[in-house]
Design a protein around this motif. Structure first.
Motif, PDB file in Angstrom:
ATOM      1  N   ASN A 139      52.378  29.567  47.488  1.00 43.90           N
ATOM      2  CA  ASN A 139      51.862  29.302  46.142  1.00 43.90           C
ATOM      3  C   ASN A 139      51.234  30.555  45.542  1.00 43.90           C
ATOM      4  O   ASN A 139      51.474  30.879  44.375  1.00 43.90           O
ATOM      5  N   ARG A 140      50.456  31.266  46.326  1.00 45.61           N
ATOM      6  CA  ARG A 140      49.825  32.481  45.809  1.00 45.61           C
ATOM      7  C   ARG A 140      50.873  33.525  45.415  1.00 45.61           C
ATOM      8  O   ARG A 140      50.757  34.173  44.359  1.00 45.61           O
ATOM      9  N   LEU A 141      51.892  33.686  46.254  1.00 42.44           N
ATOM     10  CA  LEU A 141      52.948  34.649  45.941  1.00 42.44           C
ATOM     11  C   LEU A 141      53.599  34.340  44.603  1.00 42.44           C
ATOM     12  O   LEU A 141      53.734  35.226  43.736  1.00 42.44           O
ATOM     13  N   MET A 142      54.015  33.081  44.401  1.00 44.55           N
ATOM     14  CA  MET A 142      54.756  32.751  43.181  1.00 44.55           C
ATOM     15  C   MET A 142      53.857  32.729  41.956  1.00 44.55           C
ATOM     16  O   MET A 142      54.289  33.110  40.861  1.00 44.55           O
ATOM     17  N   LEU A 143      52.617  32.311  42.110  1.00 44.37           N
ATOM     18  CA  LEU A 143      51.694  32.388  40.976  1.00 44.37           C
ATOM     19  C   LEU A 143      51.516  33.832  40.540  1.00 44.37           C
ATOM     20  O   LEU A 143      51.429  34.127  39.335  1.00 44.37           O
ATOM     21  N   GLY A 144      51.508  34.749  41.502  1.00 42.61           N
ATOM     22  CA  GLY A 144      51.393  36.171  41.175  1.00 42.61           C
ATOM     23  C   GLY A 144      52.632  36.708  40.489  1.00 42.61           C
ATOM     24  O   GLY A 144      52.542  37.444  39.501  1.00 42.61           O
ATOM     25  N   ILE A 145      53.817  36.366  41.011  1.00 39.80           N
ATOM     26  CA  ILE A 145      55.065  36.825  40.398  1.00 39.80           C
ATOM     27  C   ILE A 145      55.206  36.258  38.991  1.00 39.80           C
ATOM     28  O   ILE A 145      55.514  36.987  38.035  1.00 39.80           O
ATOM     29  N   TYR A 146      54.981  34.963  38.851  1.00 38.24           N
ATOM     30  CA  TYR A 146      55.050  34.338  37.525  1.00 38.24           C
ATOM     31  C   TYR A 146      54.070  35.018  36.568  1.00 38.24           C
ATOM     32  O   TYR A 146      54.412  35.347  35.417  1.00 38.24           O
ATOM     33  N   GLY A 147      52.836  35.194  37.033  1.00 36.25           N
ATOM     34  CA  GLY A 147      51.811  35.761  36.160  1.00 36.25           C
ATOM     35  C   GLY A 147      52.158  37.159  35.683  1.00 36.25           C
ATOM     36  O   GLY A 147      51.942  37.497  34.515  1.00 36.25           O
ATOM     37  N   ASP A 148      52.714  37.986  36.574  1.00 37.69           N
ATOM     38  CA  ASP A 148      53.100  39.343  36.178  1.00 37.69           C
ATOM     39  C   ASP A 148      54.175  39.321  35.090  1.00 37.69           C
ATOM     40  O   ASP A 148      54.178  40.167  34.199  1.00 37.69           O
ATOM     41  N   ILE A 149      55.092  38.363  35.174  1.00 36.03           N
ATOM     42  CA  ILE A 149      56.199  38.296  34.211  1.00 36.03           C
ATOM     43  C   ILE A 149      55.764  37.602  32.921  1.00 36.03           C
ATOM     44  O   ILE A 149      56.080  38.064  31.813  1.00 36.03           O
ATOM     45  N   LEU A 150      55.023  36.508  33.044  1.00 37.05           N
ATOM     46  CA  LEU A 150      54.643  35.726  31.856  1.00 37.05           C
ATOM     47  C   LEU A 150      53.501  36.381  31.090  1.00 37.05           C
ATOM     48  O   LEU A 150      53.434  36.268  29.859  1.00 37.05           O
ATOM     49  N   GLY A 151      52.579  37.024  31.788  1.00 32.79           N
ATOM     50  CA  GLY A 151      51.562  37.844  31.146  1.00 32.79           C
ATOM     51  C   GLY A 151      50.360  37.118  30.591  1.00 32.79           C
ATOM     52  O   GLY A 151      49.360  37.748  30.266  1.00 32.79           O
ATOM     53  N   GLY A 152      50.405  35.807  30.448  1.00 36.14           N
ATOM     54  CA  GLY A 152      49.291  35.056  29.861  1.00 36.14           C
ATOM     55  C   GLY A 152      49.777  33.698  29.398  1.00 36.14           C
ATOM     56  O   GLY A 152      50.811  33.199  29.860  1.00 36.14           O
ATOM     57  N   LYS A 153      49.058  33.095  28.464  1.00 36.80           N
ATOM     58  CA  LYS A 153      49.450  31.787  27.944  1.00 36.80           C
ATOM     59  C   LYS A 153      50.841  31.872  27.319  1.00 36.80           C
ATOM     60  O   LYS A 153      51.188  32.867  26.665  1.00 36.80           O
ATOM     61  N   ASN A 154      51.645  30.813  27.504  1.00 38.29           N
ATOM     62  CA  ASN A 154      53.025  30.844  27.028  1.00 38.29           C
ATOM     63  C   ASN A 154      53.576  29.422  26.988  1.00 38.29           C
ATOM     64  O   ASN A 154      52.905  28.476  27.396  1.00 38.29           O
ATOM     65  N   ASP A 155      54.803  29.279  26.516  1.00 31.75           N
ATOM     66  CA  ASP A 155      55.464  27.980  26.507  1.00 31.75           C
ATOM     67  C   ASP A 155      56.799  28.054  27.251  1.00 31.75           C
ATOM     68  O   ASP A 155      57.775  27.408  26.877  1.00 31.75           O
ATOM     69  N   ARG A 156      56.849  28.840  28.315  1.00 28.40           N
ATOM     70  CA  ARG A 156      58.072  28.967  29.111  1.00 28.40           C
ATOM     71  C   ARG A 156      58.263  27.797  30.082  1.00 28.40           C
ATOM     72  O   ARG A 156      59.354  27.561  30.568  1.00 28.40           O
ATOM     73  N   ARG A 157      57.182  27.113  30.406  1.00 25.68           N
ATOM     74  CA  ARG A 157      57.206  25.926  31.264  1.00 25.68           C
ATOM     75  C   ARG A 157      57.791  26.210  32.653  1.00 25.68           C
ATOM     76  O   ARG A 157      58.557  25.418  33.190  1.00 25.68           O
ATOM     77  N   TRP A 158      57.408  27.347  33.201  1.00 23.39           N
ATOM     78  CA  TRP A 158      57.788  27.661  34.574  1.00 23.39           C
ATOM     79  C   TRP A 158      56.972  26.787  35.515  1.00 23.39           C
ATOM     80  O   TRP A 158      55.796  26.511  35.272  1.00 23.39           O
ATOM     81  N   ARG A 159      57.608  26.391  36.599  1.00 24.49           N
ATOM     82  CA  ARG A 159      57.047  25.358  37.444  1.00 24.49           C
ATOM     83  C   ARG A 159      56.880  25.808  38.895  1.00 24.49           C
ATOM     84  O   ARG A 159      57.694  26.560  39.417  1.00 24.49           O
ATOM     85  N   ILE A 160      55.832  25.309  39.514  1.00 23.06           N
ATOM     86  CA  ILE A 160      55.677  25.389  40.966  1.00 23.06           C
ATOM     87  C   ILE A 160      55.960  23.984  41.493  1.00 23.06           C
ATOM     88  O   ILE A 160      55.231  23.035  41.186  1.00 23.06           O
ATOM     89  N   GLU A 161      57.035  23.857  42.256  1.00 22.50           N
ATOM     90  CA  GLU A 161      57.407  22.552  42.786  1.00 22.50           C
ATOM     91  C   GLU A 161      56.603  22.239  44.046  1.00 22.50           C
ATOM     92  O   GLU A 161      56.577  23.026  44.978  1.00 22.50           O
ATOM     93  N   HIS A 162      55.958  21.113  44.032  1.00 17.55           N
ATOM     94  CA  HIS A 162      55.123  20.569  45.112  1.00 17.55           C
ATOM     95  C   HIS A 162      53.687  21.076  45.013  1.00 17.55           C
ATOM     96  O   HIS A 162      52.767  20.279  45.083  1.00 17.55           O
ATOM     97  N   ALA A 163      53.486  22.390  44.882  1.00 22.64           N
ATOM     98  CA  ALA A 163      52.112  22.933  44.806  1.00 22.64           C
ATOM     99  C   ALA A 163      51.246  22.206  45.830  1.00 22.64           C
ATOM    100  O   ALA A 163      50.144  21.757  45.536  1.00 22.64           O
ATOM    101  N   GLN A 164      51.737  22.145  47.048  1.00 19.67           N
ATOM    102  CA  GLN A 164      51.191  21.193  48.021  1.00 19.67           C
ATOM    103  C   GLN A 164      49.873  21.648  48.648  1.00 19.67           C
ATOM    104  O   GLN A 164      48.954  20.855  48.804  1.00 19.67           O
TER     105      GLN A 164
END
Length: 560
Positions: free
Chosen positions: A370-395
């Motif tokens: 989860n930490r890895l993908m939140l970091g990758i997403y955050g670097d690409i998305l840059g902040g608030k957005n409406d891309r609706r990228w998802r973390i599946e399970h976030a368990q």
């Protein structure tokens, strides 16, 4: 001053012109011209699940779309319908949407041995023997659903158990989560699997230097690729049977998590010919074929098919200890799980998706994944957005990482029955501290104010009310534990319903099309005789669906 033409005093002769108007105004409402509708449902309790969660009594439908909702008197006064259905007080909801499942895989598994609910190796062998009698000519024996955590001895099984019954026929049995498989010696031989083989993103479990028959994550593919593929006719039959099973439990839409190009094209073709009705948001596996055929051309949508998301895997599953953790498993020192896909490849695919206006949905179970993908997403998305990228399970989420979901508008996509399926052994894997950040649906909901929910079937049961019950009550079907499991992370009934309707639609960029019962949207809806919003908690998972409608057409009705 100019006289009024219609004033009788000023122009007595014109009083005769007023008489037709007066007569018209006195005509009974039933004789006034009404707008045509195909169907009007009346005398119900209709949860529109619109922004204010309004409740209506009746609904008018034409050409598969909702014309209006309102009172019974209003709808009958405004619309002349080819069919009127009196609901007699029944309850109506938007068609339920499974926001994460494996619809195609579920259909194909219908001809495999069903091993769900087995409590021992001996019971599995009995089921396999019965299955072989039904399918004596199959070149492979396949099955799914075993879970060693449900057995008295919670260790992985061995190929020797399968060899005794099937020495010559290859056997491949997937664990319930799909992230581990149990094979016999013949399957190992055909697949060329041996102790010295190394698999990136997977592992071959060994005992005394020899393969035990247990394959984890990417190692499963070594054997699975040897299983002959189904014929087209078998695929069509399986999809149609899966569709009917979905309608039976109120599902009118599914989000299928990771499909190859040919399957997406089959689904599109079956939709166009009318052989398949269920609406599908097809997520793409990140193959070269899918990238060339779909991703580089941008999102694709019809009334029944959406293609706008790439499905990725960061890690494995908690049950097979393949979920990638920041620290060792509490019950397996030295093991932190694994990354199924390299971080570099995950980032490359995310950037490709971003450039081509595709969403990304990444399987993340462990806190490091989860930490890895939140970091990758955050670097690409840059902040608030409406891309609706998802973390599946976030368990399992580290306490310091929850706020990243809100910071970068990342959606946690949850499957509530995972919590109640795993709760008996999850703390053994995670320990008393990490478990507090697991299955934390309330804390995840608070990040963005909404989240989609699904089942992950066939990992869990196909019935969405099992997930509704688990999200709200946090107990298993037997009512355990008595006080509920980490109930501080339960959802309200309204939130749970939104998560399987309008929020699920929104996650797929389809909130303009479905997810609530409002004018202009698709007439997909579910009818029950018991109210989900007020029924006793213990009854929620067992409420039967009376009818399911897709595009205003009844596609399922419960037999009395």
């Amino acid at each position: 001053m100019r006289e009024c033409y219609f004033c009788p005093k000023a122009n007595p002769m014109k009083i005769h012109l007023l008489m037709p108007l007066a007569l018209f105004l006195s005509v009974p409402a039933c004789l006034v011209s009404k707008e045509k509708a195909d169907l009007v449902v009346t005398n119900g309790v209709i949860y529109t699940v619109n922004e204010s969660f309004d409740v209506a009594e009746a609904m008018a439908i034409r050409n598969g779309r909702i014309l209006a909702t309102g009172s019974t008197a209003d709808m009958l006064g405004r619309y002349k319908a080819a069919e009127i259905r009196d609901l007699e007080g029944a309850f109506v909801y938007p068609g339920w949407i499974d926001a994460h499942c494996h619809f195609f895989g579920y259909g194909m598994n219908l001809n495999a041995a069903d091993l769900t609910g087995t409590t021992s190796v001996e019971e599995i062998l009995d089921r396999l023997a019965a299955h072989r009698e039904r399918y004596p000519d199959s070149p492979w024996i396949t099955g799914r659903g075993w879970d060693q955590n449900d057995w008295e001895e919670k260790n992985f099984p061995s190929r020797a158990d399968l060899d005794a019954l099937f020495p010559d026929t290859p056997v491949l049995l997937r664990r319930i989560d799909g992230h581990a498989a149990w094979v016999n010696s013949r399957a190992l031989e055909l697949a060329g699997i041996h102790a010295g083989l190394r698999v990136e993103g997977g592992s071959i479990v060994l005992d005394h230097g020899e393969p035990t028959g247990i394959l984890i994550d990417n190692a499963i593919g070594l054997a699975a690729r040897m299983v002959p593929g189904p014929e087209t006719g078998e695929i069509v039959r399986a999809l149609k049977e899966a569709e009917q099973n979905c309608f039976r439990v109120g599902l009118t839409s599914v989000q299928d998590a990771g499909l190859p190009k040919d399957v997406v094209e089959w689904i599109d073709s079956l939709h166009r010919t009318g052989e398949l009705t269920i609406r599908i948001d097809a997520w793409l596996e990140p193959s070269r074929d899918n990238i060339d055929r779909f991703v580089l051309r941008g999102p694709y949508r019809t009334d029944r098919l959406s293609v706008n998301t790439i499905k990725l895997f960061a890690d494995g599953a908690l049950g097979s200890r393949g979920a990638r953790m920041l620290e060792d498993y509490s019950d397996d020192p030295g093991n932190r799980g694994l990354f199924v896909t390299s971080p570099e490849e995950l980032e490359r695919l995310c950037r490709l998706a971003f450039e081509n206006r595709f969403a990304v949905a990444t399987h993340c179970i462990g806190d490091e994944a989860n930490r890895l993908m939140l970091g990758i997403y955050g670097d690409i998305l840059g902040g608030k957005n409406d891309r609706r990228w998802r973390i599946e399970h976030a368990q399992v989420v580290h306490p310091g990482d929850f706020d990243l979901f809100g910071r970068y508008s990342i959606l946690p996509s949850v499957q509530p029955t995972h919590a109640t399926s795993d709760m008996d052994w999850a703390e053994d894997r995670l320990g008393p501290q990490r478990i507090k950040g697991a299955y934390a649906y309330r804390q995840l909901l608070d990040q963005n104010g909404w989240l989609p929910a699904g089942s992950d079937f066939p990992v869990e049961d196909i019935n969405p009310l099992f997930g509704f019950y688990a999200a709200v009550v946090r107990k298993d079907k037997e009512g355990n534990p008595a006080g509920g499991f980490q109930t501080g992370n339960a959802l309200t009934r309204e939130e749970a319903l939104r998560a399987m309707t309008i929020w699920a639609a929104r996650a797929a960029f389809e909130e303009d099309l479905k997810g609530s019962l409002e004018a202009g949207k698709l007439a997909d809806f579910v009818v029950t005789a018991t109210d989900l919003m007020t029924a006793p908690e213990k009854d929620l998972h067992a409420i039967p669906v009376e009818s399911t409608y897709s595009g205003g057409v009844e596609v399922y009705r419960r037999m009395p």
